[in-house]
Design a protein around this motif. Structure first.
Motif: not given
Length: 202
Positions: A181-202
């Motif tokens: 499924q093409i859409q399965d790339v989205i969680p990979v990008i989220i993990e690769l980019f380490q996406l998170q809510e703004p200004n909430k870096k740990g």
């Protein structure tokens, strides 16, 4: 609102493009002539050259048709005062994956890449176009980094290049095996980019 002649021109372009997609998908770019494209669409050769200067430009138009909107939408987000970069990036990326495949732009892009070494003009046009996309993505990712949305230590251009590679890679695998499924790339990008809510870096 389009006038009669503008509407006729738009209809002609759409029919030529649909004809090109069908023939390129069936017999390949190199084996498809402009004569075949116009005949399949029900037009004369003059109708083709009224809108496209060459088969190479026509191919690039097919590729851009289902992809350019993504960058236009992201640019609009950057221009907003109250911008939600994270959610808009994810929303528009999901739409890109669907629309680019349904409009056959991503398969046309893959075909263009495969034949580019044999056709220098296609290679040159794709190089310029992909660098334009990469540059914009780099800028957008850097903006997300600035807001603390991207936590990856990789630089923005590397992430942009990796994101484009993932887009192409998942499209290739889906094209060969639709169980991927093409859409399965989205969680990979989220993990690769380490996406998170703004200004909430740990």
């Amino acid at each position: 609102m389009l006038n009669y002649f503008e509407k006729q021109s738009e209809d002609t372009i759409n029919k030529l493009m649909q004809s090109g997609i069908e023939l390129f998908s069936k017999q390949g770019y190199s084996s498809t002539s402009i004569n075949q494209i116009v005949k399949h669409a029900g037009y004369s050769k003059g109708a083709f050259y009224a809108h496209f200067s060459s088969k190479e430009e026509f191919m690039l138009k097919l590729i851009k048709e289902g992809i350019d909107f993504y960058f236009e939408d992201l640019q609009a987000v950057l221009n907003k005062k109250d911008r939600d970069l994270l959610n808009n990036f994810l929303q528009y990326s999901k739409r890109l994956l669907n629309d680019a495949y349904e409009k056959r732009s991503s398969p046309m892009l893959l075909q263009g890449c495969m034949i580019s070494n044999e056709l220098p003009q296609i290679k040159e046009m794709l190089t310029v176009q992909m660098e334009e996309w990469r540059s914009f993505l780099t800028h957008f990712i850097q903006e997300m980094k600035n807001e603390g949305i991207v936590g990856s230590s990789l630089d923005a251009r590397t992430l942009a290049t990796a994101g484009m590679a993932l887009f192409n890679g998942f499209n290739v695998q889906h094209f060969v095996d639709n169980r991927i499924q093409i859409q399965d790339v989205i969680p990979v990008i989220i993990e690769l980019f380490q996406l998170q809510e703004p200004n909430k870096k740990g």
